[in-house]
Design a protein around this motif. Structure first.
Motif, PDB file in Angstrom:
ATOM      1  N   GLY D  19       0.806  -1.214   0.000  1.00  0.00           N
ATOM      2  CA  GLY D  19       0.000   0.000   0.000  1.00  0.00           C
ATOM      3  C   GLY D  19       0.834   1.257   0.000  1.00  0.00           C
ATOM      4  N   ILE D  20       0.248   2.334   0.531  1.00  0.00           N
ATOM      5  CA  ILE D  20       0.963   3.611   0.562  1.00  0.00           C
ATOM      6  C   ILE D  20       1.005   4.174   1.979  1.00  0.00           C
ATOM      7  CG2 ILE D  20       0.486   4.086  -1.867  1.00  0.00           C
ATOM      8  CD1 ILE D  20      -1.685   5.908  -1.186  1.00  0.00           C
ATOM      9  N   LYS D  21       2.047   4.938   2.226  1.00  0.00           N
ATOM     10  CA  LYS D  21       2.347   5.523   3.548  1.00  0.00           C
ATOM     11  C   LYS D  21       2.620   7.007   3.385  1.00  0.00           C
ATOM     12  CE  LYS D  21       5.967   2.619   4.866  1.00  0.00           C
ATOM     13  NZ  LYS D  21       6.946   2.000   5.801  1.00  0.00           N
ATOM     14  N   GLY D  22       2.414   7.761   4.438  1.00  0.00           N
ATOM     15  CA  GLY D  22       2.815   9.168   4.419  1.00  0.00           C
ATOM     16  C   GLY D  22       1.921  10.015   3.528  1.00  0.00           C
ATOM     17  N   LEU D  23       0.704   9.564   3.321  1.00  0.00           N
ATOM     18  CA  LEU D  23      -0.246  10.326   2.508  1.00  0.00           C
ATOM     19  C   LEU D  23      -0.922  11.364   3.406  1.00  0.00           C
ATOM     20  CD1 LEU D  23      -1.794  10.578  -0.197  1.00  0.00           C
ATOM     21  CD2 LEU D  23      -3.422   8.907   0.711  1.00  0.00           C
ATOM     22  N   LYS D  24      -0.732  12.649   3.089  1.00  0.00           N
ATOM     23  CA  LYS D  24      -1.333  13.709   3.896  1.00  0.00           C
ATOM     24  C   LYS D  24      -2.704  14.041   3.324  1.00  0.00           C
ATOM     25  CE  LYS D  24       2.487  14.040   6.169  1.00  0.00           C
ATOM     26  NZ  LYS D  24       3.441  15.111   5.884  1.00  0.00           N
ATOM     27  N   TRP D  25      -3.682  14.197   4.194  1.00  0.00           N
ATOM     28  CA  TRP D  25      -5.056  14.341   3.737  1.00  0.00           C
ATOM     29  C   TRP D  25      -5.824  15.329   4.626  1.00  0.00           C
ATOM     30  CZ3 TRP D  25      -6.019  12.034  -0.761  1.00  0.00           C
ATOM     31  CH2 TRP D  25      -7.322  12.048  -1.242  1.00  0.00           C
ATOM     32  N   PRO D  26      -6.455  16.363   4.026  1.00  0.00           N
ATOM     33  CA  PRO D  26      -7.254  17.293   4.838  1.00  0.00           C
ATOM     34  C   PRO D  26      -8.521  16.595   5.315  1.00  0.00           C
ATOM     35  CG  PRO D  26      -7.485  17.807   2.493  1.00  0.00           C
ATOM     36  CD  PRO D  26      -6.477  16.702   2.587  1.00  0.00           C
ATOM     37  N   VAL D  40      -5.209  17.746   9.448  1.00  0.00           N
ATOM     38  CA  VAL D  40      -4.480  17.153   8.329  1.00  0.00           C
ATOM     39  C   VAL D  40      -3.993  15.772   8.775  1.00  0.00           C
ATOM     40  CG1 VAL D  40      -2.440  17.347   6.856  1.00  0.00           C
ATOM     41  CG2 VAL D  40      -3.727  19.403   7.472  1.00  0.00           C
ATOM     42  N   THR D  44      -1.774   5.761   6.338  1.00  0.00           N
ATOM     43  CA  THR D  44      -1.188   4.545   5.761  1.00  0.00           C
ATOM     44  C   THR D  44      -2.359   3.653   5.376  1.00  0.00           C
ATOM     45  OG1 THR D  44       0.713   4.688   7.230  1.00  0.00           O
ATOM     46  CG2 THR D  44       0.310   2.558   6.204  1.00  0.00           C
ATOM     47  N   ILE D  45      -2.376   3.160   4.140  1.00  0.00           N
ATOM     48  CA  ILE D  45      -3.500   2.334   3.702  1.00  0.00           C
ATOM     49  C   ILE D  45      -2.955   1.190   2.862  1.00  0.00           C
ATOM     50  CG2 ILE D  45      -3.966   3.932   1.770  1.00  0.00           C
ATOM     51  CD1 ILE D  45      -6.985   3.267   2.198  1.00  0.00           C
ATOM     52  N   SER D  46      -3.478  -0.013   3.099  1.00  0.00           N
ATOM     53  CA  SER D  46      -2.897  -1.175   2.417  1.00  0.00           C
ATOM     54  C   SER D  46      -3.889  -2.321   2.331  1.00  0.00           C
ATOM     55  CB  SER D  46      -1.643  -1.642   3.165  1.00  0.00           C
ATOM     56  OG  SER D  46      -1.980  -2.030   4.485  1.00  0.00           O
ATOM     57  N   SER D  59      -2.777   3.403  -7.243  1.00  0.00           N
ATOM     58  CA  SER D  59      -3.613   4.595  -7.417  1.00  0.00           C
ATOM     59  C   SER D  59      -5.025   4.369  -6.881  1.00  0.00           C
ATOM     60  CB  SER D  59      -3.672   5.003  -8.892  1.00  0.00           C
ATOM     61  OG  SER D  59      -4.323   3.998  -9.648  1.00  0.00           O
ATOM     62  N   VAL D  62      -5.748   5.828  -3.472  1.00  0.00           N
ATOM     63  CA  VAL D  62      -6.060   7.261  -3.459  1.00  0.00           C
ATOM     64  C   VAL D  62      -7.469   7.503  -3.993  1.00  0.00           C
ATOM     65  CG1 VAL D  62      -5.347   9.541  -4.270  1.00  0.00           C
ATOM     66  CG2 VAL D  62      -3.601   7.826  -3.759  1.00  0.00           C
TER      67      VAL D  62
END
Lengths: 256, 256, 256, 256
Positions: D19-26, D40, D44-46, D59, D62
């Motif tokens: 998955g992905i890590k360090g994704l910043k999200w409002p 904010v 981490t999502i996987s 992708s 996201v």
């Protein structure tokens, strides 16, 4: 002088770990190729706490480390034995994070330079003794999808291969570093001249890898090593076309 | 209750700055395209201290911020005026680091997603008032040397463009972000589908840039903007074939 | 093989600094009391870039460091001379951040243990050569206001004293550490037994200091040292009753 | 356009998480007392990856988050259901780290100010759905040993209480924050005037706590809460007389 820590605790809650973190310690570490190297460890050390004791004597953790000058499997076990005894604990644990250098020759011009990786030791002593050896190694990954769909080029980036293993026999950090580097699109180096840069660019382009690929290739190498009883691999890629990281992980046991 | 801070200090050493750091603050920020966005600022705020006063009243910095809910150039100046008055200071300073989102469409499929950049405000009030606006923007760079010397491919990586400007008129963060992104080999995005990834890979390959190139191209753009009295650009590249960073920087004034 | 970096650059923008950051390097450092110690430096090294050259040859920074095994003022100057020559630069700069240990005896039981501080060297060579020596030292501060207004106790906390100096003659890190520690409410230690803890608690209580006090006391000590041409002191306190830091700073020149 | 990720993988190694890590999200977060607050998140999502698939379509993580504007237990579960479906996965996981503000009145002057804590959500969906709620809260601890053995004063410091819980019903961050703060020697505040500082100094002095005490007191409170099926508490103290941290931890299950 009153010993508050030794007071009887009426709450009757045993604690899993009590100890200290972030202790920096100068250390000599045995090196597979060059004898020894010197570094600065970041240490976490702890023991369990019996339910009827109010507190641990934290200073004893530091006292036990006082003669800890050289990293060795035997030395680590001795520290945990002493912790258990001095604190009357059932279990003792230590973790060391160590900047560790490998001296590498660049692939073409054979220029030598030091590359820093993070070496890791974790050990616990309760009824039995277990020691874990690990490394976190920077590598290069080139995206197979980007290469396949683009007319020219392919996005690539720095990635990290994080390996932790438990073994009966001692594992050299260098052995794990070799597995990490050979699982990636290409190793990375501190010093590269132009012929080296050309070689690495082309090698990575011929050897595209997703984080999933690096993780699986490292896992297969670790499965083959008969000394290793357990392992975990996590690969993190600092995606060059995104502002987030991609990662993949696997642990021993997937064959079942 | 005794006021120790207001005691007369006999050492006669005036202090340049006294204040607080690492203060996290919820904040509404005006957004060039979407009205407003909400974020969490990291604030440093300070004032000078007269040589015969023992200490600053630190709580007053927080009191002055109590109604600070919206970021605006006028609001920042008002905070510094109030600091100077309440503390009897000759100068007052504030710095804000702000996670800031830009909503971007991917280049081909037009998929929208938020990209986080670091926005920065620094202001000081003494005899005159100066305000600085900046951004730190993640981008993509592809190495011109690696492309030139290699048969195929070229190493590329995530880089950061750090711009700080002083201006008479307000500068939108978006204006500086546009300069940062257009100076790199290619912008980066949070969401990319395959046609976007192909586009970006190819665009970066056609547009190779050293950190030196990105720095110069950003500087030339900033020179053209008549609102900007002073700027500094620093570009840092997380080299994908090394474990260290490459960087370059320039400040207004090189024309002289 | 084409040398892209040496291409003529038409943009005519000279760059202030171009180089590498975050380079980890094993290093032997001279120690005032114990001969030598070994550590791992974090190095930033750079040179200016002429306006008509497209890029610096980054690998040369690493090549110049290849025999850099021992930290010495002479060695640092030699590195910068070689950088200037090899890159045809007008100025060269280096910064080193170094985990550095001082072995201290606890105040009562005289138990010895290592305390890590951050040692810093910054040097630049253009027409003249300037070298800066600094330390960042953890200490203990106890709040004079809290002590004065409370019936019992006083809040206290870990703080950091950050000193940077420029001098004609070599300054030992130990000299600056001594200034930092003696300016605080009390030094801190890695190993303290109960009589030591009693001593330190009581000493700090008798010696309350604001960050302003620590900053001024350190500044006065640095003014007295005739080797020191310039200094900057910044003290940061990790306030134990807040979630932010208090800080104060001063630079040479306040007497004017 | 070729779909490299969907290629058949011959290595037959299933991956635990990709998955992905360090994704910043409002993100808008429901607040127990004030309705909503904006923040904010760091995400981490996987999902797991089947042994015969070469790669995950990163992708899609996201894309699934695209409408994620408000944090709610139902929203989190829906995200994981969609991840499992879109990626054909057996399990999906998400972790959110969130700067979260609590608006507190100071104890005596009732001055209101925001205090930032780190709020945490972790959730996983495989055959069943599990959600974990946590907080990391800065507090004040005063050493019982130092108080007991010293004539005056006692060393104290900032500490962090890190609580993670699994529950059937929703737990407010505020509920866990209250447990963390009430288990320490004293809560901490962003804004304190002198009467507040006096109160806090004296309260902490009357209520000395080791990290072991804070850990046990928090554990006992969590045992009492019938919504909570599992918890872990870790308390870390930034010792003001050392340069390292003291810590203690406990997990549900110690009663057995």
């Amino acid at each position: 002088m009153k010993d508050v820590q030794s007071e009887k605790d009426e709450r009757m809650v045993p604690l899993k770990k009590v100890g200290i973190k972030g202790l920096k310690w100068p250390l000599k570490v045995q090196d597979k190729k060059r004898g020894f190297q010197y570094t600065v460890a970041n240490i976490t050390i702890s023991a369990d706490l019996h339910r009827d004791l109010r507190g641990t004597h934290m200073s004893r953790f530091v006292e036990v480390l006082k003669n800890f000058e050289i990293l060795s499997p035997k030395g680590i076990e001795d520290i945990l034995i002493e912790i258990k005894e001095k604190l009357g604990a059932n279990s003792a644990h230590i973790e060391l994070l160590i900047p560790y250098f490998i001296w590498k020759e660049s692939p073409v011009t054979k220029s030598e330079s030091p590359l820093e990786v993070c070496a890791k030791i974790y050990a616990e002593l309760s009824d039995s003794y277990k020691i874990y050896t690990g490394v976190k190694v920077p590598v290069h990954t080139l995206c197979p999808c980007s290469k396949e769909i683009s007319q020219e080029g392919a996005h690539n980036q720095r990635a990290e291969v994080d390996i932790l293993t438990r073994s009966k026999k001692m594992i050299w950090f260098e052995d794990l570093i070799e597995i990490a580097e050979s699982s990636a699109s290409c190793p990375i180096y501190t010093l590269l001249k132009r012929p080296d840069e050309k070689y690495i660019t082309e090698k990575a382009f011929e050897n595209p890898k997703f984080v999933e690929d690096v993780t699986r290739d490292a896992a297969l190498r670790l499965e083959e090593d008969e000394r290793i009883e357990w392992y975990r691999v996590e690969v993190t890629s600092f995606e060059s076309i995104h502002n987030h990281q991609a990662f993949a992980c696997v642990e021993k046991g997937w064959m079942n």
